[in-house]
Structure formats: structure tokens, C-alpha cells
Design a protein around this motif. Structure first.
Motif, short mmCIF file in Angstrom:
data_model
loop_
_atom_site.label_atom_id
_atom_site.label_comp_id
_atom_site.label_asym_id
_atom_site.label_seq_id
_atom_site.Cartn_x
_atom_site.Cartn_y
_atom_site.Cartn_z
N ASP A 131 11.26 -0.25 -7.00
CA ASP A 131 10.50 -0.73 -5.83
C ASP A 131 9.15 -1.29 -6.27
O ASP A 131 8.70 -2.32 -5.75
CB ASP A 131 10.29 0.41 -4.83
N ALA A 132 8.50 -0.58 -7.20
CA ALA A 132 7.18 -1.02 -7.66
C ALA A 132 7.28 -2.36 -8.38
O ALA A 132 6.44 -3.26 -8.18
CB ALA A 132 6.58 0.03 -8.59
N GLU A 133 8.29 -2.52 -9.20
CA GLU A 133 8.47 -3.78 -9.91
C GLU A 133 8.70 -4.92 -8.94
O GLU A 133 8.17 -6.02 -9.12
CB GLU A 133 9.64 -3.66 -10.89
N SER A 134 9.48 -4.67 -7.89
CA SER A 134 9.73 -5.69 -6.87
C SER A 134 8.44 -6.03 -6.13
O SER A 134 8.13 -7.22 -5.90
CB SER A 134 10.79 -5.19 -5.89
N ALA A 135 7.67 -4.98 -5.77
CA ALA A 135 6.41 -5.20 -5.06
C ALA A 135 5.41 -5.95 -5.94
O ALA A 135 4.71 -6.86 -5.47
CB ALA A 135 5.82 -3.87 -4.61
N GLY A 142 -0.08 1.77 -12.23
CA GLY A 142 0.79 2.79 -11.66
C GLY A 142 2.20 2.70 -12.20
O GLY A 142 2.84 3.72 -12.50
N LEU A 143 2.67 1.48 -12.37
CA LEU A 143 4.02 1.27 -12.91
C LEU A 143 4.11 1.80 -14.33
O LEU A 143 5.07 2.49 -14.69
CB LEU A 143 4.37 -0.21 -12.87
N ASN A 144 3.11 1.51 -15.14
CA ASN A 144 3.10 2.01 -16.52
C ASN A 144 3.04 3.54 -16.54
O ASN A 144 3.73 4.19 -17.34
CB ASN A 144 1.90 1.43 -17.29
N GLY A 145 2.23 4.10 -15.63
CA GLY A 145 2.15 5.56 -15.55
C GLY A 145 3.47 6.17 -15.15
O GLY A 145 3.88 7.20 -15.69
N GLN A 179 0.82 -1.20 0.00
CA GLN A 179 0.00 0.00 0.00
C GLN A 179 0.86 1.26 0.00
O GLN A 179 0.53 2.25 -0.63
CB GLN A 179 -0.93 -0.01 1.23
N SER A 180 2.00 1.21 0.73
CA SER A 180 2.92 2.34 0.75
C SER A 180 3.52 2.58 -0.63
O SER A 180 3.62 3.72 -1.09
CB SER A 180 4.03 2.08 1.76
N ILE A 181 3.91 1.50 -1.28
CA ILE A 181 4.44 1.61 -2.65
C ILE A 181 3.38 2.20 -3.56
O ILE A 181 3.64 3.10 -4.37
CB ILE A 181 4.88 0.23 -3.18
N LEU A 182 2.13 1.70 -3.43
CA LEU A 182 1.05 2.19 -4.28
C LEU A 182 0.79 3.67 -4.03
O LEU A 182 0.55 4.44 -4.96
CB LEU A 182 -0.21 1.37 -4.00
N VAL A 225 -5.09 -5.28 -6.48
CA VAL A 225 -3.84 -4.60 -6.12
C VAL A 225 -2.82 -4.72 -7.25
O VAL A 225 -2.15 -3.75 -7.62
CB VAL A 225 -3.26 -5.16 -4.81
N VAL A 226 -2.71 -5.92 -7.80
CA VAL A 226 -1.75 -6.13 -8.89
C VAL A 226 -2.11 -5.25 -10.09
O VAL A 226 -1.23 -4.64 -10.72
CB VAL A 226 -1.73 -7.62 -9.30
N ALA A 227 -3.40 -5.17 -10.40
CA ALA A 227 -3.83 -4.34 -11.54
C ALA A 227 -3.47 -2.88 -11.29
O ALA A 227 -2.98 -2.19 -12.19
CB ALA A 227 -5.33 -4.49 -11.75
#
Length: 243
Positions: free
Chosen positions: A45-49, A138-141, A4-7, A131-133
Motif C-alpha cells: 500500500d505504501a509503495e502504491s501511495a 517509513g517504507l524503508n523502516g 495520511q492514513s497510509i503514513l 510527504v514523499v520523503a
């Protein structure tokens, strides 16, 4: 919590107004470099999460599939045991029939247990899938924003180089204006003209002195002739004018 923190960090960075940050920065290039580092680190970090979340999700999905499969198998066993009990009862073997009915009940209990396990996992799978979606979006953005930052940085550096070149040209032109050879020639020409005027003045002055001297000589000549005529009168002689 970590996910959630990463998100949350992803959402914050995506909503960041890059142009406003650049306008407020004392050193836009340093600001862009820092933003590029922040986005790059956050993407890592997002990719790892996401990888961890996807891994957990796949485990849950596998457990769910195994529970569903086990429930189906126990259902099939319950059906087989029930049919066997019916056959034994028709054959007149009540004891064997009861034994197979008992096995059918056990199989049905196991089926219900597996179905309950599968049902319990389903909401977690749905939540993790959501969450994954969100993390993927978010990663793409963030990746798009990172490319925007890099492009903005390149544009800013190019503009800075152009501005620097313009300043150099302006400074060079200014220095040429300050040391303008035509202005030096103009001052030198003015000096020559003044010297020429001075020489002309001296010549004119000299010429005036000569004229005065010649006029004085003419005056002396007249006086001499007058003196001579006066002397002649005194001597009693008559001196003809012009004689």
C-alpha cells in the motif's frame, strides 16, 4: 487523506514492539506470520501511495517549471516590445511606439500571471515533497522491520525445532529409564537369591531331620543294651560291662 492514513499506519507498524507482541501471543508463530502479512500488505500500500504521490508531485513540478518558463518568455517578449516601442518613438512614429508599449504591457501582465501561478504551486510542491520523503523513510523502516520479523520467525522456528528435539530425547530417555533392563535384572537376581535361600533353608532343615533320626537310633541302641542287661540280672547271670 488516504496518504495520511497510509503514513499513520506505517508509523504505527514501525513503532510496534515485536518482542512484546510475541511474548503476549498464545501462538508466537501465528503472531509472526500475521505480522509478516500485515507488514507486506502495508508495504505494498505504501509503495502504491508513494508512486501516486511522486507522480502528482512530478506533474506539479512540471507545471511549475512551465509557469516559470512561460513567465520568462513573456518577460522577454515584454522587453522586446518595449525596446521596439523606444525605437519607434525615436524614429518619430509615436503611434507605432504606443502600439508596441501596449504589447509590452500585455506581455508583462501574462508574465505576472505565470509568476503568480508558479508561486501558488510552490507550497503544494513543498508539502508533497515532504510527504514523499516521509513515506519513503517509513517504507524503508517497514522493510527493515519486515526483515527483522522474518529473521525473528526463522529464529523462533529453529528454537522450536531444537526444543521439540530435546523433548523427544528426554521422552526417549525417560522411557528407557522406566524400562531399565538393569532394574529388571536386579529384580530377577533378587528372585534367584530368594529361591537359593529357600533351597538352602530346605537343605538345612533336611539335614537337621537326619541328625535327629540318627540321634534317635543311637538312643534306641542304648535302650536295647539296658534291656539286655536287665534280662541278664533277672536270670541270675552276671553281665560284665562292656562284655
Amino acid at each position: 487523506m488516504a496518504k495520511q492514513s497510509i503514513l499513520g499506519r506505517i508509523s504505527t507498524l514501525i513503532r510496534a514492539n515485536v518482542n512484546a507482541l510475541i511474548d503476549q501471543a498464545e501462538d508466537p508463530e501465528k503472531m509472526l506470520d500475521q505480522l509478516v502479512r500485515d507488514y507486506t500488505n502495508s508495504i505494498a500500500d505504501a509503495e502504491s501511495a508513494i508512486a501516486e504521490t511522486i507522480g502528482n508531485l512530478r506533474l506539479l513540478e512540471r507545471d511549475h517549471a512551465e509557469d516559470v518558463q512561460a513567465a520568462g518568455e513573456w518577460g522577454a517578449k515584454a522587453l522586446a516590445a518595449s525596446r521596439k516601442a523606444d525605437e519607434m518613438r525615436q524614429a518619430g512614429s509615436a503611434a507605432d511606439a504606443d502600439k508596441f508599449d501596449a504589447l509590452a504591457k500585455i506581455a508583462l501582465q501574462r508574465q505576472i500571471g505565470e509568476e503568480n501561478d508558479a508561486a501558488a504551486i510552490a507550497p503544494t510542491i513543498a508539502a508533497q515533497t515532504e510527504v514523499v520523503a516521509k513515506l519513503k523513510d517509513g517504507l524503508n523502516g517497514m522493510k527493515q522491520k519486515l526483515e527483522q520479523l522474518k529473521s525473528k520467525r526463522s529464529e523462533l522456528l529453529a528454537r522450536a525445532k531444537v526444543a521439540e528435539a530435546q523433548i523427544k530425547v528426554h521422552d526417549a530417555v525417560s522411557s528407557i529409564d522406566i524400562l531399565d533392563p538393569t532394574s529388571e535384572l536386579g529384580r530377577f537376581e533378587d528372585k534367584v537369591r530368594r529361591q537359593e535361600a529357600l533351597a538352602a533353608g530346605k537343605q538345612e532343615l533336611a539335614a537337621s531331620s537326619l541328625d535327629a533320626q540318627f540321634a534317635e537310633l543311637e538312643d534306641i541302641g542304648e535302650l536295647t543294651e539296658v534291656e539286655a542287661r536287665l534280662a541278664a540280672l533277672k536270670a541270675g547271670g552276671t553281665t560284665a560291662i562292656g562284655g
